[in-house]
Design an enzyme around this catalytic site. Structure first.
Site, short mmCIF file in Angstrom:
data_model
loop_
_atom_site.label_atom_id
_atom_site.label_comp_id
_atom_site.label_asym_id
_atom_site.label_seq_id
_atom_site.Cartn_x
_atom_site.Cartn_y
_atom_site.Cartn_z
N LEU A 41 -33.68 2.19 7.20
CA LEU A 41 -33.49 1.21 6.59
C LEU A 41 -32.37 1.04 4.92
O LEU A 41 -32.18 -0.28 4.88
CB LEU A 41 -34.32 0.28 6.87
CG LEU A 41 -35.31 -0.26 7.80
CD1 LEU A 41 -36.04 -0.84 8.15
CD2 LEU A 41 -34.23 -0.76 8.94
N GLY A 42 -33.04 1.62 4.62
CA GLY A 42 -32.91 1.59 2.75
C GLY A 42 -33.53 3.35 2.62
O GLY A 42 -33.95 3.53 2.99
N GLY A 44 -34.49 3.44 -1.77
CA GLY A 44 -34.81 3.38 -3.39
C GLY A 44 -35.02 3.94 -4.39
O GLY A 44 -34.84 5.20 -3.34
N GLY A 45 -35.22 4.23 -5.36
CA GLY A 45 -35.39 4.98 -6.52
C GLY A 45 -37.00 5.92 -6.37
O GLY A 45 -37.81 6.64 -6.57
N GLY A 47 -38.56 6.07 -2.69
CA GLY A 47 -38.99 6.13 -1.06
C GLY A 47 -37.58 5.82 -0.54
O GLY A 47 -36.74 5.60 -0.87
N THR A 49 -37.08 3.71 3.83
CA THR A 49 -37.87 3.24 4.77
C THR A 49 -36.80 3.83 5.81
O THR A 49 -35.46 3.42 5.76
CB THR A 49 -37.48 1.89 4.42
OG1 THR A 49 -38.17 1.34 2.94
CG2 THR A 49 -38.46 0.49 5.11
N LYS A 66 -42.60 2.72 5.65
CA LYS A 66 -42.17 3.34 4.11
C LYS A 66 -42.64 5.08 3.89
O LYS A 66 -43.76 5.52 3.43
CB LYS A 66 -42.60 2.48 2.96
CG LYS A 66 -41.96 1.14 3.56
CD LYS A 66 -42.24 -0.13 2.57
CE LYS A 66 -41.66 -1.63 2.84
NZ LYS A 66 -41.70 -2.54 1.24
N ASP A 164 -40.73 -7.45 -8.20
CA ASP A 164 -39.76 -7.75 -7.19
C ASP A 164 -38.94 -8.14 -6.74
O ASP A 164 -38.57 -7.80 -5.35
CB ASP A 164 -39.16 -6.11 -6.73
CG ASP A 164 -38.33 -4.97 -6.57
OD1 ASP A 164 -37.55 -6.02 -7.27
OD2 ASP A 164 -37.67 -4.79 -5.70
#
Length: 348
Positions: A41-42, A44-45, A47, A49, A66, A164
């Site tokens: 799904l994506g 980030g800095g 981890g 998902t 996650k 966030d």
């Protein structure tokens, strides 16, 4: 409609090849003998998902995995990271009882990494809605605030700062239309604080540029930091422009958004106070915004009660005496007008 694109980018392809869950993506092999990994799904800095299917529960419901990757190798640092992760995961589990926060289904650590299993909520993010349909109206954004501000009340009551809030982390559930707040930064921040390199620990920032206020960049977030991010989110919804596209005032550092919008003065004042750079000038709590919105909604109705009739000398004297001594009788229309003037003065 699924909010996640099936198109795989080059970076996602790299993740699929380099991570355990990525290599399991699309196969029938189960993670922990339970979860079938469907897609990434994506990233980030802190981890990655994944979308997964629970092969154990009846109906094989979808869920979100996650994978958080703390950069620790020292045994003592690892113990500290485990303790922080356990604490924050328990907090997320408690918060998940709210209908507008995804439920935490499970959490564990394996092979030097931490995992959160959360409820999957189908729908589009507000960022996707705006990209598809364009800017939202003032009435829409006011309704959005009415829906989300109680969630902020709930979080702050439990001593949690989201850190966030942004359109990408606000999801409209396709089943019932409710707004769901996702991707909390609290767990990430706790894991960052366990990094062995003290310089890294002091410079890692949790949040998103443009949406996070100055005190958050200084690693000192407060409840009002979420309010600032929410205000910037409202401006994005009204303009369809990223905060980084706006000019900033050279002296105050505040975003110059007023000329981009055609909204009522009362709502502009509320938004302006939400995105004040200086904490002293910003709304402190969600309660204050809810009250301000309530006043703003009633002002047009109350304004119709104002008398346009000129007062004679006797009425003026009576009005002045009323302000000094409450026992002096004042006609209802004059009392209402006086109350509205005081209300407007307080709002300013």
């Amino acid at each position: 409609m699924n909010r996640f694109s099936q198109k795989i980018t080059n970076s996602q392809e790299s993740i699929l090849q380099q991570t355990q869950l990525g290599q399991m993506c699309g196969s029938k092999k189960l993670f922990r003998d339970r979860y079938e990994i469907l897609q990434i799904l994506g990233k980030g800095g802190f981890g990655i998902t994944f979308l997964a299917k629970d092969a154990v529960l009846p109906g094989h419901p979808l869920c979100v995995i996650k994978q958080l990757c703390p950069k620790v190798t020292n045994p003592k640092s690892w113990e500290k990271a485990c303790a922080r992760f356990e604490k924050e995961a328990r907090t997320l589990a408690q918060l998940g009882s709210h209908s507008q926060i995804p439920m935490l289904l499970d959490y564990f650590q394996a092979n030097g990494e931490f995992f959160l299993i959360q409820e999957y909520v189908p729908g589009l993010t507000l960022a996707q809605e705006v990209r598809r349909n364009g800017p939202k109206s003032e009435a829409f954004v006011k309704q959005f605030l009415q829906e989300l501000l109680p969630v902020l009340q709930y979080l702050h009551k439990h001593n949690v700062i989201h850190r966030d809030i942004k359109p990408q982390n606000l999801l409209r559930c396709e089943y019932d239309g409710r707004i769901v707040l996702i991707d909390f930064g609290a767990v990430k921040e706790q894991l960052v604080n366990t990094y062995e390199n003290s310089i890294t620990a002091n410079t890692n920032f949790i949040g998103t540029r443009g949406f996070a206020p100055p005190e958050q960049f200084s690693l000192r977030p407060v409840y009002a930091s979420d309010i600032y991010a929410l205000g910037i989110t409202c401006i994005y919804m009204l303009t369809a422009k990223s905060p980084l596209e706006f000019d900033y005032h050279p002296n105050t550092g505040e975003i110059c958004w007023q000329k981009e919008l055609n909204i009522t003065d009362s709502f502009a004042q509320i938004l302006g106070k939400m995105v004040k750079v200086t904490l002293e000038d910003r709304f402190k709590t969600a309660d204050e915004i809810i009250k301000a919105l309530s006043y703003a909604n009633y002002l047009p109705t109350l304004a119709n009660c104002l008398t346009t009739q000129k007062l004679n000398n006797k009425s003026i004297t009576q009005y002045e005496n009323y302000n000094k001594t409450p026992d002096v009788y004042m006609p209802p229309v004059a009392r209402t007008a006086n109350a509205i003037r005081k209300l407007r003065a307080r709002m300013k």
